[in-house]
Design a protein around this motif. Structure first.
Motif, PDB file in Angstrom:
ATOM      1  N   CYS A 160      -7.571   2.279  -1.501  1.00  0.00           N
ATOM      2  CA  CYS A 160      -7.017   3.587  -1.105  1.00  0.00           C
ATOM      3  C   CYS A 160      -5.661   3.897  -1.760  1.00  0.00           C
ATOM      4  O   CYS A 160      -4.619   3.869  -1.083  1.00  0.00           O
ATOM      5  CB  CYS A 160      -6.907   3.680   0.410  1.00  0.00           C
ATOM      6  N   PRO A 161      -5.657   4.228  -3.059  1.00  0.00           N
ATOM      7  CA  PRO A 161      -4.393   4.409  -3.787  1.00  0.00           C
ATOM      8  C   PRO A 161      -3.366   5.356  -3.151  1.00  0.00           C
ATOM      9  O   PRO A 161      -2.171   5.082  -3.230  1.00  0.00           O
ATOM     10  CB  PRO A 161      -4.849   4.915  -5.158  1.00  0.00           C
ATOM     11  N   PRO A 162      -3.763   6.490  -2.498  1.00  0.00           N
ATOM     12  CA  PRO A 162      -2.697   7.350  -1.956  1.00  0.00           C
ATOM     13  C   PRO A 162      -2.109   6.867  -0.634  1.00  0.00           C
ATOM     14  O   PRO A 162      -1.077   7.380  -0.183  1.00  0.00           O
ATOM     15  CB  PRO A 162      -3.396   8.706  -1.745  1.00  0.00           C
ATOM     16  N   SER A 163      -2.743   5.843  -0.005  1.00  0.00           N
ATOM     17  CA  SER A 163      -2.343   5.520   1.374  1.00  0.00           C
ATOM     18  C   SER A 163      -0.988   4.813   1.517  1.00  0.00           C
ATOM     19  O   SER A 163      -0.333   4.997   2.547  1.00  0.00           O
ATOM     20  CB  SER A 163      -3.445   4.703   2.066  1.00  0.00           C
ATOM     21  N   PRO A 164      -0.502   4.011   0.536  1.00  0.00           N
ATOM     22  CA  PRO A 164       0.838   3.437   0.738  1.00  0.00           C
ATOM     23  C   PRO A 164       1.926   4.510   0.818  1.00  0.00           C
ATOM     24  O   PRO A 164       2.881   4.392   1.599  1.00  0.00           O
ATOM     25  CB  PRO A 164       1.042   2.551  -0.495  1.00  0.00           C
ATOM     26  N   TYR A 165       1.776   5.574   0.001  1.00  0.00           N
ATOM     27  CA  TYR A 165       2.778   6.660   0.042  1.00  0.00           C
ATOM     28  C   TYR A 165       2.706   7.387   1.386  1.00  0.00           C
ATOM     29  O   TYR A 165       3.719   7.802   1.935  1.00  0.00           O
ATOM     30  CB  TYR A 165       2.536   7.663  -1.085  1.00  0.00           C
ATOM     31  N   GLU A 166       1.475   7.543   1.894  1.00  0.00           N
ATOM     32  CA  GLU A 166       1.322   8.175   3.221  1.00  0.00           C
ATOM     33  C   GLU A 166       2.049   7.336   4.273  1.00  0.00           C
ATOM     34  O   GLU A 166       2.770   7.855   5.130  1.00  0.00           O
ATOM     35  CB  GLU A 166      -0.157   8.285   3.596  1.00  0.00           C
ATOM     36  N   ARG A 167       1.871   6.018   4.164  1.00  0.00           N
ATOM     37  CA  ARG A 167       2.502   5.138   5.150  1.00  0.00           C
ATOM     38  C   ARG A 167       4.024   5.274   5.091  1.00  0.00           C
ATOM     39  O   ARG A 167       4.690   5.342   6.128  1.00  0.00           O
ATOM     40  CB  ARG A 167       2.079   3.688   4.916  1.00  0.00           C
ATOM     41  N   ALA A 168       4.567   5.351   3.872  1.00  0.00           N
ATOM     42  CA  ALA A 168       6.023   5.519   3.729  1.00  0.00           C
ATOM     43  C   ALA A 168       6.475   6.819   4.382  1.00  0.00           C
ATOM     44  O   ALA A 168       7.487   6.850   5.098  1.00  0.00           O
ATOM     45  CB  ALA A 168       6.402   5.491   2.247  1.00  0.00           C
ATOM     46  N   CYS A 169       5.718   7.901   4.159  1.00  0.00           N
ATOM     47  CA  CYS A 169       6.087   9.203   4.751  1.00  0.00           C
ATOM     48  C   CYS A 169       6.089   9.127   6.275  1.00  0.00           C
ATOM     49  O   CYS A 169       7.019   9.613   6.939  1.00  0.00           O
ATOM     50  CB  CYS A 169       5.095  10.286   4.331  1.00  0.00           C
ATOM     51  N   LEU A 170       5.047   8.521   6.839  1.00  0.00           N
ATOM     52  CA  LEU A 170       4.935   8.512   8.301  1.00  0.00           C
ATOM     53  C   LEU A 170       5.982   7.591   8.933  1.00  0.00           C
ATOM     54  O   LEU A 170       6.519   7.893  10.006  1.00  0.00           O
ATOM     55  CB  LEU A 170       3.514   8.121   8.720  1.00  0.00           C
ATOM     56  N   MET A 171       6.284   6.487   8.253  1.00  0.00           N
ATOM     57  CA  MET A 171       7.362   5.622   8.758  1.00  0.00           C
ATOM     58  C   MET A 171       8.691   6.376   8.689  1.00  0.00           C
ATOM     59  O   MET A 171       9.496   6.338   9.630  1.00  0.00           O
ATOM     60  CB  MET A 171       7.442   4.328   7.931  1.00  0.00           C
ATOM     61  N   ALA A 172       8.924   7.086   7.591  1.00  0.00           N
ATOM     62  CA  ALA A 172      10.181   7.845   7.443  1.00  0.00           C
ATOM     63  C   ALA A 172      10.282   8.905   8.536  1.00  0.00           C
ATOM     64  O   ALA A 172      11.347   9.080   9.153  1.00  0.00           O
ATOM     65  CB  ALA A 172      10.236   8.486   6.057  1.00  0.00           C
ATOM     66  N   ALA A 173       9.170   9.602   8.798  1.00  0.00           N
ATOM     67  CA  ALA A 173       9.180  10.644   9.833  1.00  0.00           C
ATOM     68  C   ALA A 173       9.473  10.024  11.200  1.00  0.00           C
ATOM     69  O   ALA A 173      10.230  10.581  12.008  1.00  0.00           O
ATOM     70  CB  ALA A 173       7.838  11.362   9.847  1.00  0.00           C
ATOM     71  N   HIS A 174       8.896   8.868  11.436  1.00  0.00           N
ATOM     72  CA  HIS A 174       9.125   8.181  12.714  1.00  0.00           C
ATOM     73  C   HIS A 174      10.606   7.776  12.848  1.00  0.00           C
ATOM     74  O   HIS A 174      11.215   7.971  13.902  1.00  0.00           O
ATOM     75  CB  HIS A 174       8.214   6.960  12.799  1.00  0.00           C
TER      76      HIS A 174
END
Ligand SMILES: Cc1cc2nc3c(=O)[nH]c(=O)nc-3n(C[C@H](O)[C@H](O)[C@H](O)COP(=O)(O)OP(=O)(O)OC[C@H]3O[C@@H](n4cnc5c(N)ncnc54)[C@H](O)[C@@H]3O)c2cc1C
Length: 453
Positions: free
Chosen positions: A215-229
């Motif tokens: 899932c190539p786009p998912s690490p960036y998604e994880r960074a975004c959601l952690m940042a939002a949190h």
């Protein structure tokens, strides 16, 4: 490592004898009174005797395995279908980034294997698969052996830290314990959620695996959601993404905009930052783009085909004879080149096209491959030639919590004039609530597709 054939044979025989001993209770205790007769290892017990029906055995109950098992009951009702999976319950990696920050709850990710199997009419056995004997068409499990006519392997990936640490087991186990990536269905997800929730501030580095990876786009998604949190909870955190690629991909412009607009003080994306060395004890990582110290980390080791694919002897070779680390299968039928009745699907599949290399390693693709293989096996079982199916891919990535907004990427495939698969990629870089709603709909339909009757 290249193992001479006879050595491999004898070590696998030895393993089998040990497994037989473990399963059958054969006494192998050193230092006991002298035995009366030479010890003979019993054959492993049979997990399920074969009846009159021809049988498909599916290894792995993830996105690919659930799909092929369920669809086979429709396409080939005359065949017996048995799915072997080590976990007692299905855990979805798709949507798990959202679960880490409480956008969806646990009920959303977990599903009962027993219910799915009962609804569709196949057999699910919770067991560890240990070996496959392709000559005897026999699978060895922790509970015994099972024979097959057709075999489908959808065992996902394994995460390898050896390229960083060699055989330094202390460094590997420290990294797995403290900084694991939660990229396979396992308790690592619980540990990561706990880490995010209890983080009090400081620098988190996140390494991306070199492509191809799950899932190539998912690490960036994880960074975004952690940042939002962290933003929402006023945690003074910095996230440094160490990316071996020269740029963010896929959906690069969309992610770049999100990093700049929403998380400029939290996320730093560092391109060309392949890991050169890592000291998990001193908490320092050296990359081609510089050295980084960290308070906490998510280390995504190298992704490779699952262990079972290696045991199957299905790993491809480069022109120089080195392992490609991924399964060598037909680009559209997914069978091994020397066996039309053994298939590998899902993330383990290796390069399929000179134009784009690997299919994206996604749940959507594993699901499409599962459907296709159910059709191929049904056709083979009726003595018909299989007709190739073109698949597609679709991924949505949530990038904002207030409001909920996602971006997405879609891939389509066609056969080119030279007989190679060609890929078209369409990125939707404009974050919107509509794409998040589509993501929820996509997931709901996918789960229904995999688990209904
Ligand atoms: C954080 C994250 C987010 C993602 N988001 C998306 C997304 O939004 N959309 C999307 O399409 N994809 C997404 N993916 C990718 C998706 O999870 C994978 O591509 C998909 O799960 C691959 O399916 P598979 O069947 O190959 O492997 P898996 O789904 O991993 O299934 C493999 C199964 O095999 C079992 N197994 C392995 N070895 C053995 C053994 N020896 N004995 C018994 N059982 C065994 C495992 O327990 C596992 O259940 C995401 C992945 C991650 C990590």
């Amino acid at each position: 490592m290249n193992v001479p054939h006879d050595m491999h044979e004898s070590s696998s025989n030895r393993r089998r004898i040990l497994q037989a001993a473990a399963a059958g209770g054969v006494a192998l205790v050193a230092g006991c009174a002298a035995p009366q007769a030479p010890m003979v290892a019993k054959a492993a017990p049979e997990l399920m005797p074969k009846g009159s029906k021809r049988r498909v055995v599916v290894l792995g109950g993830g996105w690919g395995g659930l799909t092929v098992s369920r669809y086979l009951r429709q396409t080939a009702p005359d065949l017996e279908v048995v799915m072997l999976e080590r976990n007692p319950i299905f855990w979805s990696c798709p949507l798990s980034n959202k679960w880490l920050v409480d956008v969806v709850d646990t009920q959303f990710l977990v599903h009962s294997y027993t219910d799915a199997a009962r609804r569709a009419g196949y057999t699910y056995v919770q067991t560890e698969v240990t070996e496959v004997d392709r000559d005897k068409r026999r699978v060895h499990t922790a509970q015994g052996t099972i024979d097959y006519d057709w075999l489908v392997v959808s065992a996902g990936i394994r995460v390898s830290y050896e390229p960083w640490f060699g055989n330094d087991r202390a460094a590997i186990s420290h990294t797995v314990r403290q900084y694991s990536s939660a990229y396979v269905p396992s308790a690592e997800h619980l540990a990561l959620k706990q880490k995010i929730k209890s983080f009090k501030g400081g620098t988190i580095v996140m390494t991306l695996p070199p492509p191809p990876h799950r899932c190539p786009p998912s690490p960036y998604e994880r960074a975004c959601l952690m940042a939002a949190h962290f933003q929402r909870n006023k945690v003074p955190a910095k996230i440094i993404i160490l990316d071996p690629k020269p740029r963010i991909a896929p959906i690069g412009p969309g992610y770049k905009q999100v990093f700049e607009d929403l998380y400029p003080d939290i996320i730093t994306h560092v391109p060309n930052a392949g890991v050169q060395s890592l000291d998990p004890f001193a908490r320092v990582v050296k990359t081609a783009a510089g050295e980084f110290r960290f308070d906490d980390a998510i280390f995504m080791g190298h992704h490779q085909a699952a262990d079972l694919v290696w045991k199957l002897g299905a790993i491809g070779r480069t022109a120089e004879g080195k392992p490609t680390n991924w399964a060598a299968v037909h680009p559209q039928f997914y069978n091994l080149k020397d066996d039309p009745q053994v298939f590998v699907i899902g993330d383990s599949v290796g390069a399929v096209s000179p134009q784009f290399g690997h299919y994206p390693k996604s749940g959507h693709v594993a699901n499409r491959m599962g459907r296709s293989v159910a059709q191929y096996i049904a056709q083979q079982s009726k003595g018909q030639a299989p007709t190739p199916v073109l698949i597609d891919n679709l991924c949505y990535m949530l990038v904002n919590l207030d409001p909920l907004e996602a971006i997405s990427v879609q891939f389509d495939y066609k056969m080119g004039p030279e007989g190679h698969l060609l890929q078209t990629q369409i990125d939707d870089n404009d974050r919107s609530r509509k794409l998040w709603e589509e993501d929820l709909r996509w997931y709901g339909l996918a789960v229904q597709d995999m688990t209904s009757g």
